[in-house]
Design an enzyme around this catalytic site. Structure first.
Site, PDB file in Angstrom:
ATOM      1  N   MET A  43      35.054  56.917  36.640  1.00 58.10           N
ATOM      2  CA  MET A  43      35.238  56.099  35.431  1.00 58.10           C
ATOM      3  C   MET A  43      35.213  54.615  35.811  1.00 58.10           C
ATOM      4  O   MET A  43      35.699  53.766  35.060  1.00 58.10           O
ATOM      5  CB  MET A  43      36.527  56.475  34.709  1.00 58.10           C
ATOM      6  CG  MET A  43      36.455  57.876  34.117  1.00 58.10           C
ATOM      7  SD  MET A  43      37.398  58.110  32.588  1.00 58.10           S
ATOM      8  CE  MET A  43      39.048  57.811  33.140  1.00 58.10           C
ATOM      9  N   HIS A  45      37.277  56.128  45.979  1.00 64.14           N
ATOM     10  CA  HIS A  45      35.944  56.479  45.483  1.00 64.14           C
ATOM     11  C   HIS A  45      34.902  56.353  46.604  1.00 64.14           C
ATOM     12  O   HIS A  45      34.013  57.194  46.745  1.00 64.14           O
ATOM     13  CB  HIS A  45      35.523  55.541  44.342  1.00 64.14           C
ATOM     14  CG  HIS A  45      36.322  55.684  43.091  1.00 64.14           C
ATOM     15  ND1 HIS A  45      37.106  54.671  42.588  1.00 64.14           N
ATOM     16  CD2 HIS A  45      36.451  56.721  42.220  1.00 64.14           C
ATOM     17  CE1 HIS A  45      37.678  55.076  41.463  1.00 64.14           C
ATOM     18  NE2 HIS A  45      37.306  56.317  41.225  1.00 64.14           N
ATOM     19  N   GLU A  59      41.162  65.108  45.343  1.00 62.87           N
ATOM     20  CA  GLU A  59      42.284  66.033  45.135  1.00 62.87           C
ATOM     21  C   GLU A  59      43.472  65.377  44.427  1.00 62.87           C
ATOM     22  O   GLU A  59      44.421  66.071  44.078  1.00 62.87           O
ATOM     23  CB  GLU A  59      42.733  66.635  46.469  1.00 62.87           C
ATOM     24  CG  GLU A  59      41.749  67.658  47.002  1.00 62.87           C
ATOM     25  CD  GLU A  59      42.221  68.341  48.276  1.00 62.87           C
ATOM     26  OE1 GLU A  59      43.202  67.846  48.890  1.00 62.87           O
ATOM     27  OE2 GLU A  59      41.609  69.351  48.657  1.00 62.87           O
ATOM     28  N   LYS A  60      43.422  64.055  44.213  1.00 58.25           N
ATOM     29  CA  LYS A  60      44.510  63.431  43.450  1.00 58.25           C
ATOM     30  C   LYS A  60      44.580  64.082  42.069  1.00 58.25           C
ATOM     31  O   LYS A  60      45.648  64.341  41.550  1.00 58.25           O
ATOM     32  CB  LYS A  60      44.310  61.919  43.321  1.00 58.25           C
ATOM     33  CG  LYS A  60      45.465  61.246  42.564  1.00 58.25           C
ATOM     34  CD  LYS A  60      45.347  59.754  42.557  1.00 58.25           C
ATOM     35  CE  LYS A  60      44.347  59.269  41.563  1.00 58.25           C
ATOM     36  NZ  LYS A  60      44.809  59.376  40.142  1.00 58.25           N
ATOM     37  N   ASP A  61      43.410  64.349  41.494  1.00 61.20           N
ATOM     38  CA  ASP A  61      43.332  65.091  40.227  1.00 61.20           C
ATOM     39  C   ASP A  61      43.081  66.565  40.554  1.00 61.20           C
ATOM     40  O   ASP A  61      42.029  67.116  40.237  1.00 61.20           O
ATOM     41  CB  ASP A  61      42.205  64.522  39.367  1.00 61.20           C
ATOM     42  CG  ASP A  61      42.473  63.082  38.962  1.00 61.20           C
ATOM     43  OD1 ASP A  61      43.343  62.852  38.118  1.00 61.20           O
ATOM     44  OD2 ASP A  61      41.818  62.180  39.520  1.00 61.20           O
ATOM     45  N   MET A  65      45.611  56.073  45.740  1.00 62.45           N
ATOM     46  CA  MET A  65      44.697  55.085  45.155  1.00 62.45           C
ATOM     47  C   MET A  65      44.257  55.531  43.771  1.00 62.45           C
ATOM     48  O   MET A  65      43.921  56.689  43.548  1.00 62.45           O
ATOM     49  CB  MET A  65      43.479  54.900  46.058  1.00 62.45           C
ATOM     50  CG  MET A  65      43.792  54.112  47.299  1.00 62.45           C
ATOM     51  SD  MET A  65      42.299  53.663  48.198  1.00 62.45           S
ATOM     52  CE  MET A  65      43.036  52.748  49.540  1.00 62.45           C
ATOM     53  N   SER A  78      42.442  53.684  39.926  1.00 63.75           N
ATOM     54  CA  SER A  78      41.963  52.495  39.203  1.00 63.75           C
ATOM     55  C   SER A  78      43.083  51.862  38.393  1.00 63.75           C
ATOM     56  O   SER A  78      43.080  50.668  38.125  1.00 63.75           O
ATOM     57  CB  SER A  78      40.813  52.885  38.270  1.00 63.75           C
ATOM     58  OG  SER A  78      39.797  53.511  39.021  1.00 63.75           O
ATOM     59  N   ARG A  79      44.075  52.670  38.007  1.00 59.03           N
ATOM     60  CA  ARG A  79      45.202  52.151  37.212  1.00 59.03           C
ATOM     61  C   ARG A  79      46.117  51.240  38.036  1.00 59.03           C
ATOM     62  O   ARG A  79      46.869  50.452  37.468  1.00 59.03           O
ATOM     63  CB  ARG A  79      46.033  53.309  36.642  1.00 59.03           C
ATOM     64  CG  ARG A  79      45.286  54.146  35.626  1.00 59.03           C
ATOM     65  CD  ARG A  79      46.042  55.432  35.319  1.00 59.03           C
ATOM     66  NE  ARG A  79      45.134  56.428  34.749  1.00 59.03           N
ATOM     67  CZ  ARG A  79      44.925  56.602  33.452  1.00 59.03           C
ATOM     68  NH1 ARG A  79      45.551  55.849  32.581  1.00 59.03           N
ATOM     69  NH2 ARG A  79      44.099  57.527  33.019  1.00 59.03           N
TER      70      ARG A  79
END
Length: 283
Positions: A30, A37, A151-153, A187, A189-190
């Site tokens: 995103m 990333h 794997e964070k999500d 890490m 983006s937020r």
């Protein structure tokens, strides 16, 4: 670096690559790219001839319109960052909402065998229908050989594997380890939106997960959950939304531990109005 905004053009470019028997990897993002990333992109470049990085803030996976509006959009910076990895082996696909949804910005309905009702699914209505819809569209457009997700999500990763299995999509899904800042914060983006005092406080999330992992050897899941809830209740800045110890296959909360199963601890925390998620393997 070629940046495409229309699916017909990127699909044509990919067809040319495939005609030369070249392999294609996909890293869906995103945007607001960071080193997490880039780790996915580097892995994809190691395993494929060309990598497509999609940059698209997908409206159908946001249950909170304010979060959608505030989500960082930094295409120019993202492209500059990708150039530091490779100038000529990355294609960027940064579509408009219309290019993806063709005037109908709604999600398809999916059945992910119940994975969608656990954890994030309980707190973010329709989120995984939105994720499934956009990822399936990217798979249809790019037709990658392999696709890479962090794997964070972890729940999203499990759901995408289920999507591929149930819809017989010919792509290999590759999960990649969580990338962390030096202080342990996962890490995201937020993170760029965190005010200084919250940025300073946020590493407490990972510290708590690591202690939960240590306790997992001797304590029950219920005892660990109670301990985590108490730790956050004492915290001035961070507000716990949930902490769950779950079976990695079903994502259902553990009732009694079994040596035959793998478990993970999952957490969602609010730092002011910014929602942070993280997880850790327990055994």
């Amino acid at each position: 670096m070629k940046v495409f905004s229309q699916k017909v053009l990127i699909a044509a470019a990919i067809d040319k690559l495939k005609a030369k028997q070249l392999t294609v990897g996909l890293v869906p993002t995103m945007g607001a790219l960071h080193h997490g990333h880039l780790a996915l992109v580097k892995k994809a470049l190691n395993e494929n001839d060309t990598v497509v990085v999609s940059i698209f803030v997908n409206p159908t996976q946001f249950d909170n319109n304010d979060d959608l509006v505030k989500y960082p959009r930094t295409l120019e910076g993202d492209v500059a960052l990708l150039k530091t990895v490779s100038e000529n082996k990355i294609l960027v696909y940064a579509p408009t909402v219309d290019d993806i949804y063709e005037g109908h910005t709604i999600s398809n309905k999916f059945d992910f065998d119940g994975l969608e009702f656990e954890m994030e699914g309980k707190f973010r209505t329709g989120h995984f229908d939105g994720v499934g819809t956009v990822v399936k569209r990217f798979f249809d457009i790019v037709k990658p050989h392999r696709a890479y997700f962090g794997e964070k999500d972890f729940q999203q990763l499990a759901i995408i594997k289920k999507l591929v299995e149930k819809h017989h999509i010919p792509v290999k899904i590759i999960g990649c380890p969580i990338h962390r800042e030096a202080n342990g914060l996962a890490m995201s983006s937020r993170n760029t939106r965190l005010k200084p005092e919250y940025k300073k406080a946020a590493p407490f999330i990972y510290k708590t997960l690591k202690t939960a992992k240590e306790k997992f050897g001797t304590k029950s899941a219920n005892k660990i959950t109670e301990w985590v809830e108490k730790e956050f209740a004492k915290h001035d800045l961070l507000k716990l939304e949930y902490f769950i110890i779950a079976d990695t296959k079903t994502l259902k909360p553990v009732k009694r531990k079994s040596n035959q199963k793998a478990y993970r601890a999952f957490i969602a925390v609010y730092a002011d109005d910014i929602r942070l998620i993280d997880n850790i393997a327990l055994n």
